[in-house]
Design a protein around this motif. Structure first.
Motif, mmCIF file in Angstrom:
data_model
loop_
_atom_site.group_PDB
_atom_site.id
_atom_site.type_symbol
_atom_site.label_atom_id
_atom_site.label_comp_id
_atom_site.label_asym_id
_atom_site.label_seq_id
_atom_site.Cartn_x
_atom_site.Cartn_y
_atom_site.Cartn_z
ATOM 1 N N CYS A 1 5.929 -6.147 7.270
ATOM 2 C CA CYS A 1 4.833 -5.181 7.358
ATOM 3 C C CYS A 1 4.982 -4.256 8.565
ATOM 4 O O CYS A 1 5.644 -4.591 9.548
ATOM 5 N N GLU B 1 -4.923 -5.471 -3.444
ATOM 6 C CA GLU B 1 -4.727 -5.893 -2.058
ATOM 7 C C GLU B 1 -5.533 -7.145 -1.756
ATOM 8 O O GLU B 1 -5.061 -8.049 -1.068
ATOM 9 N N GLN C 1 0.845 -1.194 0.000
ATOM 10 C CA GLN C 1 0.000 0.000 0.000
ATOM 11 C C GLN C 1 0.883 1.247 0.000
ATOM 12 O O GLN C 1 1.903 1.293 0.681
ATOM 13 N N GLY C 2 0.506 2.237 -0.788
ATOM 14 C CA GLY C 2 1.310 3.432 -0.957
ATOM 15 C C GLY C 2 1.995 3.461 -2.311
ATOM 16 O O GLY C 2 2.342 4.528 -2.812
ATOM 17 N N TRP C 3 2.209 2.280 -2.910
ATOM 18 C CA TRP C 3 2.756 2.210 -4.268
ATOM 19 C C TRP C 3 1.718 2.802 -5.211
ATOM 20 O O TRP C 3 0.503 2.619 -5.011
ATOM 21 N N TRP D 1 -1.129 0.555 -6.306
ATOM 22 C CA TRP D 1 -1.899 -0.185 -5.307
ATOM 23 C C TRP D 1 -3.372 0.162 -5.454
ATOM 24 O O TRP D 1 -3.741 1.317 -5.659
ATOM 25 N N HIS E 1 7.492 2.169 -1.831
ATOM 26 C CA HIS E 1 6.395 1.433 -1.173
ATOM 27 C C HIS E 1 6.135 0.073 -1.812
ATOM 28 O O HIS E 1 5.109 -0.538 -1.556
ATOM 29 N N ARG F 1 1.158 -1.893 4.619
ATOM 30 C CA ARG F 1 2.345 -1.158 4.170
ATOM 31 C C ARG F 1 3.614 -1.820 4.709
ATOM 32 O O ARG F 1 3.591 -2.456 5.754
ATOM 33 N N ASP G 1 11.215 0.000 3.738
ATOM 34 C CA ASP G 1 10.716 0.519 2.465
ATOM 35 C C ASP G 1 11.840 1.271 1.752
ATOM 36 O O ASP G 1 12.437 2.183 2.315
ATOM 37 N N GLN H 1 0.243 -0.396 10.422
ATOM 38 C CA GLN H 1 -0.407 -0.286 9.111
ATOM 39 C C GLN H 1 -0.014 -1.507 8.295
ATOM 40 O O GLN H 1 0.849 -1.434 7.415
#
Length: 112
Positions: A67, A40, A30-32, A35, A84, A74, A80, A71
């Protein structure tokens, strides 16, 4: 369904050749920029299958190892690389640390 079918084929073909197969879960992303909740959902379903199937000789839970506990969709910020999606050096180290080397021993034994 397609990813799971592909994993099954890889495991079956490897087992047919006498190889051990260790499955690894898919990292959070998540954040890419690509995404989506749908992606997901696929990742979660595949990871659930990987963790629960007996089609592998072992499983490494890279998702749990990388992870962010606060969160979980992410990567942990320290793991990271900044996009992401790809782990940092520390993230790759966390992945390596998650591997139980006993899972690999039979594959590392050489005749003679």
């Amino acid at each position: 369904t397609q990813l799971i079918a592909a994993y099954r084929q890889i495991a079956l073909r490897a087992h047919d050749r006498g190889l051990r197969v260790v499955g690894g879960t898919i990292l959070p992303f998540q954040g890419w920029h690509k995404w989506t909740p749908e992606r997901e959902s696929v990742r979660a379903a595949v990871n659930e299958w990987i963790r629960g199937t007996d089609e592998f000789d072992g499983v490494v839970d890279f998702d749990a190892a990388t992870c962010d506990p606060g969160q979980p969709l992410r990567l942990l910020p320290a793991y990271d690389s900044g996009d992401h999606l790809h782990p940092s050096d520390a993230g790759y180290q966390a992945m390596a640390d998650a591997v139980d080397l006993k899972l690999l021993r039979p594959a590392l034994s050489f005749p003679g």
